[in-house]
Design a protein around this motif. Structure first.
Motif, PDB file in Angstrom:
ATOM      1  N   PHE A 261       1.012  23.459  20.665  1.00 23.66           N
ATOM      2  CA  PHE A 261      -0.307  23.971  20.554  1.00 23.66           C
ATOM      3  C   PHE A 261      -0.413  24.564  19.112  1.00 23.66           C
ATOM      4  CE2 PHE A 261      -3.086  22.674  23.931  1.00 23.66           C
ATOM      5  CZ  PHE A 261      -1.892  22.776  25.149  1.00 23.66           C
ATOM      6  N   GLY A 262      -1.613  24.488  18.375  1.00 23.45           N
ATOM      7  CA  GLY A 262      -1.961  25.267  17.270  1.00 23.45           C
ATOM      8  C   GLY A 262      -2.405  26.856  17.876  1.00 23.45           C
TER       9      GLY A 262
ATOM     10  N   PHE B 109      -4.403  18.954  32.507  1.00 22.56           N
ATOM     11  CA  PHE B 109      -4.080  20.353  32.761  1.00 22.56           C
ATOM     12  C   PHE B 109      -4.613  21.027  33.826  1.00 22.56           C
ATOM     13  CE2 PHE B 109      -1.608  22.280  29.323  1.00 22.56           C
ATOM     14  CZ  PHE B 109      -1.586  21.351  28.356  1.00 22.56           C
ATOM     15  N   GLY B 110      -4.035  21.654  34.633  1.00 22.35           N
ATOM     16  CA  GLY B 110      -4.635  22.549  35.720  1.00 22.35           C
ATOM     17  C   GLY B 110      -5.448  23.390  35.480  1.00 22.35           C
ATOM     18  N   THR B 111      -6.171  23.878  36.437  1.00 21.97           N
ATOM     19  CA  THR B 111      -7.498  24.760  36.164  1.00 21.97           C
ATOM     20  C   THR B 111      -6.798  26.404  35.921  1.00 21.97           C
ATOM     21  OG1 THR B 111      -7.207  25.291  38.607  1.00 21.97           O
ATOM     22  CG2 THR B 111      -9.081  23.854  37.623  1.00 21.97           C
TER      23      THR B 111
ATOM     24  N   GLY C  30      -4.043  34.102  23.180  1.00 23.73           N
ATOM     25  CA  GLY C  30      -3.223  33.420  22.387  1.00 23.73           C
ATOM     26  C   GLY C  30      -3.310  31.871  22.728  1.00 23.73           C
ATOM     27  N   HIS C  31      -2.405  31.137  22.257  1.00 21.64           N
ATOM     28  CA  HIS C  31      -2.316  29.762  22.784  1.00 21.64           C
ATOM     29  C   HIS C  31      -1.264  29.185  23.866  1.00 21.64           C
ATOM     30  CE1 HIS C  31       0.681  29.960  19.698  1.00 21.64           C
ATOM     31  NE2 HIS C  31       1.249  28.956  20.167  1.00 21.64           N
ATOM     32  N   PRO C  32      -1.554  28.149  24.605  1.00 24.60           N
ATOM     33  CA  PRO C  32      -0.536  27.644  25.802  1.00 24.60           C
ATOM     34  C   PRO C  32       0.878  27.531  24.961  1.00 24.60           C
ATOM     35  CG  PRO C  32      -2.528  26.629  25.915  1.00 24.60           C
ATOM     36  CD  PRO C  32      -2.474  27.294  24.487  1.00 24.60           C
TER      37      PRO C  32
ATOM     38  N   TYR D 163       2.753  25.851  31.304  1.00 23.52           N
ATOM     39  CA  TYR D 163       2.487  26.386  30.079  1.00 23.52           C
ATOM     40  C   TYR D 163       2.098  27.949  30.436  1.00 23.52           C
ATOM     41  CZ  TYR D 163       2.670  21.964  27.725  1.00 23.52           C
ATOM     42  OH  TYR D 163       3.229  20.597  27.293  1.00 23.52           O
TER      43      TYR D 163
ATOM     44  N   GLN E 132      -0.111  31.257  28.711  1.00 21.73           N
ATOM     45  CA  GLN E 132      -1.069  31.280  27.596  1.00 21.73           C
ATOM     46  C   GLN E 132      -1.295  32.880  27.844  1.00 21.73           C
ATOM     47  OE1 GLN E 132      -5.068  29.829  27.737  1.00 21.73           O
ATOM     48  NE2 GLN E 132      -5.064  29.795  25.515  1.00 21.73           N
TER      49      GLN E 132
ATOM     50  N   PHE F 286      -8.306  23.922  20.594  1.00 21.22           N
ATOM     51  CA  PHE F 286      -6.930  23.858  20.182  1.00 21.22           C
ATOM     52  C   PHE F 286      -6.641  22.568  19.920  1.00 21.22           C
ATOM     53  CE2 PHE F 286      -5.308  28.010  21.530  1.00 21.22           C
ATOM     54  CZ  PHE F 286      -6.211  28.425  22.516  1.00 21.22           C
TER      55      PHE F 286
ATOM     56  N   PHE G 142      -0.405  27.627  33.245  1.00 23.93           N
ATOM     57  CA  PHE G 142      -1.036  26.236  33.487  1.00 23.93           C
ATOM     58  C   PHE G 142      -0.196  25.404  33.892  1.00 23.93           C
ATOM     59  CE2 PHE G 142      -5.502  26.835  31.919  1.00 23.93           C
ATOM     60  CZ  PHE G 142      -5.346  27.965  30.970  1.00 23.93           C
TER      61      PHE G 142
ATOM     62  N   LEU H  18      -1.761  13.516  29.941  1.00 22.62           N
ATOM     63  CA  LEU H  18      -1.584  14.756  30.587  1.00 22.62           C
ATOM     64  C   LEU H  18      -2.664  15.439  30.852  1.00 22.62           C
ATOM     65  CD1 LEU H  18       1.306  16.391  30.640  1.00 22.62           C
ATOM     66  CD2 LEU H  18       0.541  17.632  28.718  1.00 22.62           C
TER      67      LEU H  18
ATOM     68  N   GLN I 110       4.486  19.712  33.713  1.00 29.98           N
ATOM     69  CA  GLN I 110       4.893  20.829  32.867  1.00 29.98           C
ATOM     70  C   GLN I 110       4.105  21.678  33.097  1.00 29.98           C
ATOM     71  OE1 GLN I 110       4.200  19.341  28.916  1.00 29.98           O
ATOM     72  NE2 GLN I 110       5.025  17.327  29.207  1.00 29.98           N
TER      73      GLN I 110
ATOM     74  N   PHE J  16       4.660  26.207  25.897  1.00 31.96           N
ATOM     75  CA  PHE J  16       5.656  25.231  26.827  1.00 31.96           C
ATOM     76  C   PHE J  16       6.723  26.131  27.443  1.00 31.96           C
ATOM     77  CE2 PHE J  16       7.445  21.452  28.675  1.00 31.96           C
ATOM     78  CZ  PHE J  16       8.992  21.734  28.403  1.00 31.96           C
TER      79      PHE J  16
ATOM     80  N   GLN K 203       9.539  21.579  31.816  1.00 31.74           N
ATOM     81  CA  GLN K 203       9.288  20.336  32.333  1.00 31.74           C
ATOM     82  C   GLN K 203      10.142  19.862  33.610  1.00 31.74           C
ATOM     83  OE1 GLN K 203       7.792  16.471  30.050  1.00 31.74           O
ATOM     84  NE2 GLN K 203      10.068  15.857  30.532  1.00 31.74           N
TER      85      GLN K 203
END
Lengths: 117, 113
Positions: free
Chosen positions: A108-109, B103-105, B41-43, B35, B37, A90, B88, B101, B33, B45, B48
């Motif tokens: 994100f893309g 990211f969490g797991t 797909g993609h994460p 997110y 997903q 990504f 996330f 930033l 923040q 937002f 915040q």
């Protein structure tokens, strides 16, 4: 609005081949990022850039290179593909303004699915 | 380095049940923040949080930032199948010239009828 666009969406590479994942954003963001996400796992930062001409390593930079010649573009290069690089990649961007409301929102893309065989 | 852990890793609920995911950082954060997903797909937002003890709501979603700014939670009331996905958290530390930033797991939520 295009946002963050990355290509290709899918690619199969042979071990040892090289390739470049392209990423461009039209939001005039200073910050750009490359993450990888292995199946069922979280996001790991590969490289990031805080502006044109400036790049820095993230958590997992080995096996990758980046460049940032313009604000818009942030390509990711794999020089000698290995099976361990099979992942979803990504690209992302943000304006990097930190703690102000929405200031560091990452866009994100849609992802690039890469398989190395 | 900074670590951001989330629990649980996975939760399966019946539609209509509530769901909560917790996020814990090893260091104090300047902001956090969240997110979402969707599968394949993609994460994207969601929100915040900046202030210590802050609580924000988005319809059935309630987000909270801990008093010490080292933990956060996301609570979904009366889950729906559209809530399916991985959530996330992402913690930000201002290091002077840049915000980093982490990211969490992630917590994967499955909702069934």
């Amino acid at each position: 609005n295009a946002g963050v666009t990355q290509t290709p969406k899918f690619r199969i590479l042979k071990i040892g081949q090289s390739m470049t994942l392209q990423c461009t954003q039209d939001m005039n963001h200073n910050y750009m990022y490359w993450y990888r996400q292995d199946p069922g796992m979280g996001l790991k930062l590969i490289y990031y850039s805080v502006g044109a001409g400036i790049t820095d390593k993230g958590e997992v930079p080995n096996g990758y290179n980046v460049s940032r010649s313009t604000t818009e573009d942030f390509p990711l290069r794999l020089e000698l593909a290995a099976p361990s690089q099979t992942s979803v990649y990504f690209c992302a961007s943000s304006d990097g303004q930190g703690a102000r409301e929405g200031g560091n929102t990452i866009y994100f893309g849609e992802g690039s699915w890469l398989t190395v065989v | 380095g900074q670590q951001v852990m989330q629990i649980p890793q996975y939760q399966h609920v019946q539609e209509g049940e509530d769901f909560t995911t917790y996020c814990n950082s090893s260091t104090t954060l300047s902001n956090i923040q969240w997110y979402k997903q969707r599968p394949g797909g993609h994460p994207v937002f969601l929100i915040q949080l900046v202030k210590s003890g802050e609580v924000k709501k988005q319809k059935r979603l309630t987000f909270q930032f801990g008093e010490a700014k080292k933990n956060s939670s996301l609570h979904i009331t009366a889950t729906q199948t559209t809530d399916v996905g991985t959530y996330f958290c992402a913690g930000s530390i201002n290091t002077g010239t840049a915000s980093k930033l982490t990211f969490g797991t992630g917590t994967r939520l499955q909702v069934t009828l």
